[in-house]
Design a protein around this motif. Structure first.
Motif, PDB file in Angstrom:
ATOM      1  N   MET A   1       0.691  -1.336   0.103  1.00  0.00           N
ATOM      2  CA  MET A   1       0.010   0.069  -0.060  1.00  0.00           C
ATOM      3  C   MET A   1       1.083   1.293   0.007  1.00  0.00           C
ATOM      4  N   ARG A   2       2.003   1.167   0.542  1.00  0.00           N
ATOM      5  CA  ARG A   2       3.072   2.306   0.631  1.00  0.00           C
ATOM      6  C   ARG A   2       2.810   3.123  -0.513  1.00  0.00           C
ATOM      7  N   PRO A   3       3.391   2.406  -1.802  1.00  0.00           N
ATOM      8  CA  PRO A   3       3.743   3.259  -2.880  1.00  0.00           C
ATOM      9  C   PRO A   3       2.401   4.061  -3.347  1.00  0.00           C
ATOM     10  N   LYS A   4       1.138   3.892  -2.998  1.00  0.00           N
ATOM     11  CA  LYS A   4      -0.044   4.749  -3.322  1.00  0.00           C
ATOM     12  C   LYS A   4       0.012   5.889  -2.622  1.00  0.00           C
ATOM     13  N   PHE A   5       0.586   6.261  -1.421  1.00  0.00           N
ATOM     14  CA  PHE A   5       0.710   7.384  -0.456  1.00  0.00           C
ATOM     15  C   PHE A   5       2.126   7.942  -0.399  1.00  0.00           C
ATOM     16  N   PRO A   6       2.803   8.502  -1.624  1.00  0.00           N
ATOM     17  CA  PRO A   6       3.953   8.948  -1.519  1.00  0.00           C
ATOM     18  C   PRO A   6       4.083   9.955  -0.528  1.00  0.00           C
ATOM     19  N   ASP A   7       3.182  10.613  -0.379  1.00  0.00           N
ATOM     20  CA  ASP A   7       3.566  11.900   0.583  1.00  0.00           C
ATOM     21  C   ASP A   7       3.356  11.697   2.011  1.00  0.00           C
ATOM     22  N   SER A   8       2.931  10.346   2.545  1.00  0.00           N
ATOM     23  CA  SER A   8       2.807   9.958   3.910  1.00  0.00           C
ATOM     24  C   SER A   8       3.768   9.866   4.569  1.00  0.00           C
ATOM     25  N   ALA A   9       3.870  10.242   5.765  1.00  0.00           N
ATOM     26  CA  ALA A   9       4.751  10.047   6.904  1.00  0.00           C
ATOM     27  C   ALA A   9       5.044   8.537   7.188  1.00  0.00           C
ATOM     28  N   VAL A  10       3.873   7.862   7.087  1.00  0.00           N
ATOM     29  CA  VAL A  10       3.720   6.570   7.700  1.00  0.00           C
ATOM     30  C   VAL A  10       4.530   5.502   6.750  1.00  0.00           C
ATOM     31  N   LEU A  11       5.367   4.565   7.372  1.00  0.00           N
ATOM     32  CA  LEU A  11       6.132   3.686   6.938  1.00  0.00           C
ATOM     33  C   LEU A  11       5.466   2.624   6.242  1.00  0.00           C
ATOM     34  N   PHE A  12       4.468   1.829   7.351  1.00  0.00           N
ATOM     35  CA  PHE A  12       3.635   0.785   6.778  1.00  0.00           C
ATOM     36  C   PHE A  12       2.103   1.397   6.984  1.00  0.00           C
TER      37      PHE A  12
END
Length: 112
Positions: A1-12
């Motif tokens: 899922m991470r690649p769908k949220f490139p601006d998120s500070a969340v790692l997982f």
């Protein structure tokens, strides 16, 4: 899922870009072990993986304070409870210490 949220500070990230809940990870790991036919006696938790990671890093020479920081512990004593070196690691460390001490006392090179 991470690649769908490139601006998120969340790692997982979960499906909404928020933090992945630990129960999701635990349940997913359990599901995969069941799917693989892993016997119940050989199953492990994400927490066991965390302990194993700490132990393997320690046995490979990573500084205990560095491991503390990786795990996010407040104190080194918490990290020390995580690290469970193998019996052979402890025996080898003891043998090296004895060899170094004897070399210092006798003035001989312990690497020979």
């Amino acid at each position: 899922m991470r690649p769908k949220f490139p601006d998120s500070a969340v790692l997982f990230a979960d499906e909404s870009g928020g933090s992945l809940h630990r129960g999701t990870v635990r349940n997913g790991l359990r599901y995969l072990m069941e799917l693989e036919g892993c016997p119940a006696s050989e199953r492990f938790s994400p927490h066991a993986l965390r302990r194993a990671c700490a132990t393997h890093n320690y046995e490979r020479g990573v500084d205990l304070v560095a491991i503390q920081q990786m795990l996010g512990h407040w104190t080194v004593s918490s990290t020390m409870r995580y690290v469970r070196p193998s019996a052979t690691f402890i025996e080898d460390a003891y043998q090296r210490a004895v060899a170094c001490t004897l070399a210092e006392l006798t003035g001989k090179d312990s690497t020979a």
